[in-house]
Design a protein around this motif. Structure first.
Motif, PDB file in Angstrom:
ATOM      1  N   ALA A   1       0.802  -1.220   0.000  1.00  0.00           N
ATOM      2  CA  ALA A   1       0.000   0.000   0.000  1.00  0.00           C
ATOM      3  C   ALA A   1       0.838   1.275   0.000  1.00  0.00           C
ATOM      4  O   ALA A   1       0.274   2.377   0.020  1.00  0.00           O
ATOM      5  CB  ALA A   1      -0.943   0.004   1.207  1.00  0.00           C
ATOM      6  N   ALA A   2       2.157   1.131  -0.035  1.00  0.00           N
ATOM      7  CA  ALA A   2       3.012   2.322   0.100  1.00  0.00           C
ATOM      8  C   ALA A   2       2.743   3.376  -0.979  1.00  0.00           C
ATOM      9  O   ALA A   2       2.594   4.563  -0.649  1.00  0.00           O
ATOM     10  CB  ALA A   2       4.486   1.916   0.116  1.00  0.00           C
ATOM     11  N   PRO A   3       2.658   3.016  -2.259  1.00  0.00           N
ATOM     12  CA  PRO A   3       2.397   4.058  -3.262  1.00  0.00           C
ATOM     13  C   PRO A   3       1.061   4.762  -3.054  1.00  0.00           C
ATOM     14  O   PRO A   3       0.983   5.991  -3.185  1.00  0.00           O
ATOM     15  CB  PRO A   3       2.429   3.287  -4.583  1.00  0.00           C
ATOM     16  N   ALA A   4       0.021   4.015  -2.706  1.00  0.00           N
ATOM     17  CA  ALA A   4      -1.294   4.631  -2.514  1.00  0.00           C
ATOM     18  C   ALA A   4      -1.285   5.576  -1.313  1.00  0.00           C
ATOM     19  O   ALA A   4      -1.876   6.665  -1.373  1.00  0.00           O
ATOM     20  CB  ALA A   4      -2.359   3.548  -2.339  1.00  0.00           C
ATOM     21  N   VAL A   5      -0.633   5.169  -0.238  1.00  0.00           N
ATOM     22  CA  VAL A   5      -0.547   6.040   0.940  1.00  0.00           C
ATOM     23  C   VAL A   5       0.277   7.282   0.617  1.00  0.00           C
ATOM     24  O   VAL A   5      -0.081   8.409   0.982  1.00  0.00           O
ATOM     25  CB  VAL A   5       0.047   5.283   2.148  1.00  0.00           C
ATOM     26  N   ALA A   6       1.376   7.088  -0.088  1.00  0.00           N
ATOM     27  CA  ALA A   6       2.219   8.226  -0.468  1.00  0.00           C
ATOM     28  C   ALA A   6       1.464   9.187  -1.377  1.00  0.00           C
ATOM     29  O   ALA A   6       1.521  10.413  -1.199  1.00  0.00           O
ATOM     30  CB  ALA A   6       3.491   7.726  -1.149  1.00  0.00           C
ATOM     31  N   ASP A   7       0.737   8.645  -2.347  1.00  0.00           N
ATOM     32  CA  ASP A   7       0.001   9.500  -3.285  1.00  0.00           C
ATOM     33  C   ASP A   7      -1.091  10.289  -2.563  1.00  0.00           C
ATOM     34  O   ASP A   7      -1.351  11.449  -2.877  1.00  0.00           O
ATOM     35  CB  ASP A   7      -0.620   8.662  -4.396  1.00  0.00           C
ATOM     36  N   ALA A   8      -1.731   9.657  -1.575  1.00  0.00           N
ATOM     37  CA  ALA A   8      -2.830  10.312  -0.863  1.00  0.00           C
ATOM     38  C   ALA A   8      -2.345  11.381   0.110  1.00  0.00           C
ATOM     39  O   ALA A   8      -3.069  12.330   0.403  1.00  0.00           O
ATOM     40  CB  ALA A   8      -3.658   9.273  -0.118  1.00  0.00           C
ATOM     41  N   THR A   9      -1.124  11.231   0.599  1.00  0.00           N
ATOM     42  CA  THR A   9      -0.630  12.125   1.654  1.00  0.00           C
ATOM     43  C   THR A   9       0.478  13.056   1.189  1.00  0.00           C
ATOM     44  O   THR A   9       0.847  13.986   1.919  1.00  0.00           O
ATOM     45  CB  THR A   9      -0.084  11.300   2.837  1.00  0.00           C
ATOM     46  N   GLY A  10       1.040  12.795   0.014  1.00  0.00           N
ATOM     47  CA  GLY A  10       2.157  13.591  -0.467  1.00  0.00           C
ATOM     48  C   GLY A  10       3.482  13.246   0.177  1.00  0.00           C
ATOM     49  O   GLY A  10       4.467  13.976   0.024  1.00  0.00           O
ATOM     50  N   ALA A  11       3.528  12.122   0.896  1.00  0.00           N
ATOM     51  CA  ALA A  11       4.750  11.742   1.609  1.00  0.00           C
ATOM     52  C   ALA A  11       5.700  10.972   0.699  1.00  0.00           C
ATOM     53  O   ALA A  11       5.265  10.246  -0.189  1.00  0.00           O
ATOM     54  CB  ALA A  11       4.393  10.869   2.811  1.00  0.00           C
ATOM     55  N   PRO A  12       6.997  11.089   0.947  1.00  0.00           N
ATOM     56  CA  PRO A  12       7.958  10.261   0.210  1.00  0.00           C
ATOM     57  C   PRO A  12       8.012   8.851   0.769  1.00  0.00           C
ATOM     58  O   PRO A  12       7.825   8.634   1.971  1.00  0.00           O
ATOM     59  CB  PRO A  12       9.295  10.988   0.437  1.00  0.00           C
ATOM     60  N   ILE A  13       8.264   7.892  -0.110  1.00  0.00           N
ATOM     61  CA  ILE A  13       8.509   6.502   0.289  1.00  0.00           C
ATOM     62  C   ILE A  13      10.016   6.313   0.433  1.00  0.00           C
ATOM     63  O   ILE A  13      10.773   6.621  -0.494  1.00  0.00           O
ATOM     64  CB  ILE A  13       7.979   5.519  -0.767  1.00  0.00           C
ATOM     65  N   LEU A  14      10.443   5.803   1.592  1.00  0.00           N
ATOM     66  CA  LEU A  14      11.867   5.607   1.857  1.00  0.00           C
ATOM     67  C   LEU A  14      12.156   4.122   2.038  1.00  0.00           C
ATOM     68  O   LEU A  14      11.454   3.424   2.767  1.00  0.00           O
ATOM     69  CB  LEU A  14      12.282   6.371   3.125  1.00  0.00           C
ATOM     70  N   LEU A  15      13.215   3.651   1.375  1.00  0.00           N
ATOM     71  CA  LEU A  15      13.592   2.235   1.397  1.00  0.00           C
ATOM     72  C   LEU A  15      15.111   2.137   1.323  1.00  0.00           C
ATOM     73  O   LEU A  15      15.758   2.935   0.641  1.00  0.00           O
ATOM     74  CB  LEU A  15      12.971   1.513   0.190  1.00  0.00           C
ATOM     75  N   HIS A  16      15.673   1.142   2.004  1.00  0.00           N
ATOM     76  CA  HIS A  16      17.115   0.910   1.860  1.00  0.00           C
ATOM     77  C   HIS A  16      17.386   0.369   0.454  1.00  0.00           C
ATOM     78  O   HIS A  16      16.691  -0.536  -0.019  1.00  0.00           O
ATOM     79  CB  HIS A  16      17.597  -0.091   2.916  1.00  0.00           C
ATOM     80  N   PRO A  17      18.401   0.888  -0.238  1.00  0.00           N
ATOM     81  CA  PRO A  17      18.624   0.498  -1.637  1.00  0.00           C
ATOM     82  C   PRO A  17      18.888  -0.990  -1.835  1.00  0.00           C
ATOM     83  O   PRO A  17      18.618  -1.526  -2.921  1.00  0.00           O
ATOM     84  CB  PRO A  17      19.834   1.346  -2.061  1.00  0.00           C
ATOM     85  N   ASP A  18      19.410  -1.675  -0.817  1.00  0.00           N
ATOM     86  CA  ASP A  18      19.671  -3.109  -0.968  1.00  0.00           C
ATOM     87  C   ASP A  18      18.392  -3.924  -1.130  1.00  0.00           C
ATOM     88  O   ASP A  18      18.452  -5.113  -1.480  1.00  0.00           O
ATOM     89  CB  ASP A  18      20.462  -3.641   0.237  1.00  0.00           C
ATOM     90  N   ASP A  19      17.234  -3.310  -0.875  1.00  0.00           N
ATOM     91  CA  ASP A  19      15.973  -4.035  -1.020  1.00  0.00           C
ATOM     92  C   ASP A  19      15.197  -3.651  -2.274  1.00  0.00           C
ATOM     93  O   ASP A  19      14.051  -4.092  -2.445  1.00  0.00           O
ATOM     94  CB  ASP A  19      15.086  -3.841   0.220  1.00  0.00           C
ATOM     95  N   ARG A  20      15.841  -2.928  -3.181  1.00  0.00           N
ATOM     96  CA  ARG A  20      15.148  -2.591  -4.424  1.00  0.00           C
ATOM     97  C   ARG A  20      14.740  -3.843  -5.200  1.00  0.00           C
ATOM     98  O   ARG A  20      13.689  -3.863  -5.848  1.00  0.00           O
ATOM     99  CB  ARG A  20      16.031  -1.699  -5.311  1.00  0.00           C
ATOM    100  N   VAL A  21      15.538  -4.893  -5.132  1.00  0.00           N
ATOM    101  CA  VAL A  21      15.204  -6.122  -5.872  1.00  0.00           C
ATOM    102  C   VAL A  21      13.862  -6.675  -5.401  1.00  0.00           C
ATOM    103  O   VAL A  21      13.063  -7.174  -6.210  1.00  0.00           O
ATOM    104  CB  VAL A  21      16.333  -7.167  -5.732  1.00  0.00           C
TER     105      VAL A  21
END
Length: 210
Positions: A73-93
């Motif tokens: 749900a991260a993109p939907a929550v981010a889109d609704a609130t204007g917040a950035p999504i933050l993730l450690h780059p090693d988990d991009r896969v």
């Protein structure tokens, strides 16, 4: 003392990896005050998370790791609130398995921090359950958000792709069990615990081997 407080909700859905799928209940943690919050993990149910935010400013949607049951749900929550999504780059896969067409907005780095409600959530990189798994530590509040790294009763699962049992043990021993014993550990699934309650069991986990 900071005014920041912990709020909790549970969402339900499916965790899928390596061709299998499992029904799971995920904890969602909000950390902040009446004005602003950080959302720690956004699984399954964007509407429930947005309702819990209740119109406050969302400083960030922080992903403890990239498994689908923590980021659905991260993109939907981010889109609704204007917040950035933050993730450690090693988990991009792992992230890209769920959201191949949407990148996170920023990177979490070990030792970095996310500031909210006059306090600081420090990022602790704790690989093992996933290569880019992180925990978030609010020293002032005595609270750790451990994702799927440390649970009541032991380490997170390491039986699937991109996970490793010796690595998660090192992360827990060296990065988490060194925190104050009364630190409350708010986990990705199930009940909260404390560092002091879990620390005596490290050797049992090593002997158990998973």
């Amino acid at each position: 003392m900071s005014d920041a407080r912990v709020e909790h909700l549970t969402t339900s859905g499916v965790f899928a990896l390596d061709g299998g799928s499992w029904e799971v209940d995920n904890n969602v943690w909000l950390f902040g005050d009446d004005e602003e919050v950080v959302v720690v993990d956004a699984p399954h149910d964007a509407e429930a998370i947005i309702a819990a935010v209740a119109g406050r400013r969302v400083v960030a949607v922080v992903c403890t790791h990239g498994h689908n049951d923590h980021v659905n749900a991260a993109p939907a929550v981010a889109d609704a609130t204007g917040a950035p999504i933050l993730l450690h780059p090693d988990d991009r896969v792992l992230w890209d398995m769920t959201h191949p067409d949407r990148a996170p907005d920023g990177e979490l780095a070990d030792g970095g921090s996310v500031k909210v409600a006059g306090t600081e959530l420090r990022v602790i990189h704790t690989p093992g359950h996933a290569p880019g798994a992180v925990c978030l530590y609010a020293a002032e509040s005595g609270v750790l958000f451990s994702g799927d790294t440390l649970f009541q009763g032991g380490p997170g699962a390491t039986g699937r792709s991109y996970s490793d049992f010796p690595t998660i043990l090192d992360s827990i021993r060296d990065r988490l069990l060194t925190l104050p014993q009364d630190t409350v550990v708010n986990t990705g699934h199930g009940d909260s615990t404390t560092i002091g309650a879990e620390a005596p069991h490290l050797q049992e986990w090593i002997d158990r081997g998973h």
